[in-house]
Design a protein around this motif. Structure first.
Motif, PDB file in Angstrom:
ATOM      1  N   ILE A   9       0.781  -1.283   0.137  1.00 45.62           N
ATOM      2  CA  ILE A   9       0.088   0.076  -0.191  1.00 45.62           C
ATOM      3  C   ILE A   9       0.765   1.079   0.127  1.00 45.62           C
ATOM      4  O   ILE A   9       1.625   1.366   0.992  1.00 45.62           O
ATOM      5  N   ASP A  12       0.851   5.923   2.204  1.00 47.35           N
ATOM      6  CA  ASP A  12      -0.362   6.101   3.097  1.00 47.35           C
ATOM      7  C   ASP A  12       0.186   7.098   4.298  1.00 47.35           C
ATOM      8  O   ASP A  12       0.659   6.880   5.433  1.00 47.35           O
ATOM      9  N   ALA A  17      -4.877   3.371   6.225  1.00 47.35           N
ATOM     10  CA  ALA A  17      -5.189   2.278   5.582  1.00 47.35           C
ATOM     11  C   ALA A  17      -5.915   1.154   6.530  1.00 47.35           C
ATOM     12  O   ALA A  17      -6.968   0.470   6.119  1.00 47.35           O
ATOM     13  N   TYR A  20      -9.461   2.135   8.009  1.00 43.72           N
ATOM     14  CA  TYR A  20     -10.795   2.003   7.133  1.00 43.72           C
ATOM     15  C   TYR A  20     -10.918   0.857   6.080  1.00 43.72           C
ATOM     16  O   TYR A  20     -11.906   0.694   5.536  1.00 43.72           O
ATOM     17  N   TRP A  23      -7.402  -5.357   6.605  1.00 41.31           N
ATOM     18  CA  TRP A  23      -6.618  -6.177   5.467  1.00 41.31           C
ATOM     19  C   TRP A  23      -6.145  -7.280   6.169  1.00 41.31           C
ATOM     20  O   TRP A  23      -5.364  -8.108   5.498  1.00 41.31           O
ATOM     21  N   MET A  58      -2.528   5.218  -3.957  1.00 42.74           N
ATOM     22  CA  MET A  58      -3.438   6.340  -3.898  1.00 42.74           C
ATOM     23  C   MET A  58      -3.665   7.236  -4.766  1.00 42.74           C
ATOM     24  O   MET A  58      -2.521   8.014  -4.853  1.00 42.74           O
ATOM     25  N   THR A  81      -7.103   3.933  -6.524  1.00 43.46           N
ATOM     26  CA  THR A  81      -8.217   4.654  -5.822  1.00 43.46           C
ATOM     27  C   THR A  81      -8.749   5.597  -6.889  1.00 43.46           C
ATOM     28  O   THR A  81      -8.019   6.283  -7.312  1.00 43.46           O
ATOM     29  N   TYR A 296     -11.764   8.109   2.252  1.00 48.13           N
ATOM     30  CA  TYR A 296     -10.738   6.882   2.505  1.00 48.13           C
ATOM     31  C   TYR A 296     -11.663   5.551   2.760  1.00 48.13           C
ATOM     32  O   TYR A 296     -11.013   4.516   2.429  1.00 48.13           O
ATOM     33  N   TYR A 300     -10.123   2.491   0.429  1.00 51.31           N
ATOM     34  CA  TYR A 300      -9.670   1.506   0.988  1.00 51.31           C
ATOM     35  C   TYR A 300     -10.422   0.029   0.970  1.00 51.31           C
ATOM     36  O   TYR A 300      -9.812  -1.167   0.822  1.00 51.31           O
ATOM     37  N   ARG A 301     -11.740   0.207   1.399  1.00 52.57           N
ATOM     38  CA  ARG A 301     -12.361  -1.104   1.330  1.00 52.57           C
ATOM     39  C   ARG A 301     -12.541  -1.538   0.048  1.00 52.57           C
ATOM     40  O   ARG A 301     -12.708  -2.820  -0.182  1.00 52.57           O
TER      41      ARG A 301
END
Length: 321
Positions: A9, A12, A17, A20, A23, A58, A81, A296, A300-301
């Protein structure tokens, strides 16, 4: 089904991360690495990401041109994203067998809200007054009235329309221009469509809400800045390259413009030695337009869902040219 070994990721900055998205739902054996600092240029990106088969980016904080993608032989899934990302070379990804997946678009309200925060910060010198008060000063500036002033909105799409509606609620005279302005939409909002020159020459506040393209790059350059009133305010929460930064800096330093608020910058993160840190009559924010809890959570989801779908052999939200 594809096996996932290492997931990265990127960027961030707020270490958000894990707040939200869960992981821990990654497949067994998948190792997750979160980069909280910007990796840098192409060489640094390649050196850091070479072991990874999944990368979650991101927005456009890290670029993935062909030279980077071609040097990442293990990469099989690149998640961005949002629903598009101009910093990813989709042709190079396709050649390398790299799936590019996106997420649902972020809400547009956060950027419109930040725009108004920046307008107020400029008009009432809020950052300077806050700093002065903490240092012992009291009432150093005289604020500007927005009621009755003219707001010029360049780009009357989703964000620009929201900004315009707030301007109307404040009692401002709101005008708009873009190359393909929907005149009927503008009039339905109560916004007057005008030409670009008129907007720049007559507006107390000019705010930009356009997508970046070859046609819009450098839209606000030396000639456009010269048209603006010497007390006018310029706000950019859209894309940095819409504005000629050196020309804007020169206008501010020479006192030919009342002020500027910038949430986007030619180089991000803004370098420590950037000349912008010392430019007068400016409010600078670190690309916060889309940085909100609701955004976010969506980003992130959805990114996690993209990774899990890829692991199941059924990629979702695939982005192609």
């Amino acid at each position: 089904m594809p096996e996932i070994h290492r997931v990265a990721i990127l960027d961030d900055y707020q270490q958000a991360a894990h707040r939200y998205a869960d992981w821990s739902a990654l497949p067994d054996g998948a190792r997750l690495t979160v980069f909280t600092e910007h990796l840098g240029g192409p060489a640094e990106v390649v050196a850091a990401l070479r072991p990874f088969d999944v990368v979650v980016a991101m927005r456009e904080r890290t670029a993935f041109p062909a030279e980077v993608l071609d040097a990442l032989p293990n990469l099989r899934l690149l998640v961005t994203t949002g629903q598009s990302n101009a910093a990813i070379d989709l042709d190079a990804a396709a050649r390398g067998g790299i799936v590019v997946s996106g997420t649902r678009a972020a809400g547009l309200t956060p950027t419109a809200e930040l725009t108004w925060g920046l307008i107020h910060a400029l008009a009432r010198s809020i950052p300077a007054e806050d700093s002065g008060l903490r240092g012992g000063a009291w009432q150093q500036t005289v604020g500007r009235d927005l009621h009755g002033a003219r707001l010029g909105v360049i780009g009357l799409g989703n964000v620009g329309s929201r900004v315009a509606q707030v301007g109307l609620a404040f009692g401002m005279d709101v005008v708009a221009w873009s190359a393909h302005l929907d005149v009927q939409h503008a009039q339905a909002l109560g916004v007057a469509p005008v030409g670009k020159r008129e907007l720049l020459a007559t507006s107390d506040v000019v705010t930009l809400h356009l997508q970046l393209s070859p046609r819009t790059a450098g839209l606000i350059g030396p000639d456009e800045l010269a048209l603006m009133r010497p007390d006018a305010l310029l706000v950019n929460t859209s894309r940095a390259r819409l504005v000629d930064e050196p020309a804007l800096r020169a206008a501010l330093e020479a006192g030919r413009l009342g002020g500027a608020a910038l949430d986007v910058h030619w180089t991000e993160p803004l370098p420590a030695a950037s000349a912008w840190r010392d430019v007068p009559r400016t409010v600078l924010t670190p690309h916060l337009g889309y940085v909100s809890a609701g955004t976010y959570e969506t980003f992130y989801r959805d990114a996690l869902d993209d990774v899990l779908a890829h692991a199941a052999g059924t990629p979702i939200r695939v982005i192609t040219r």
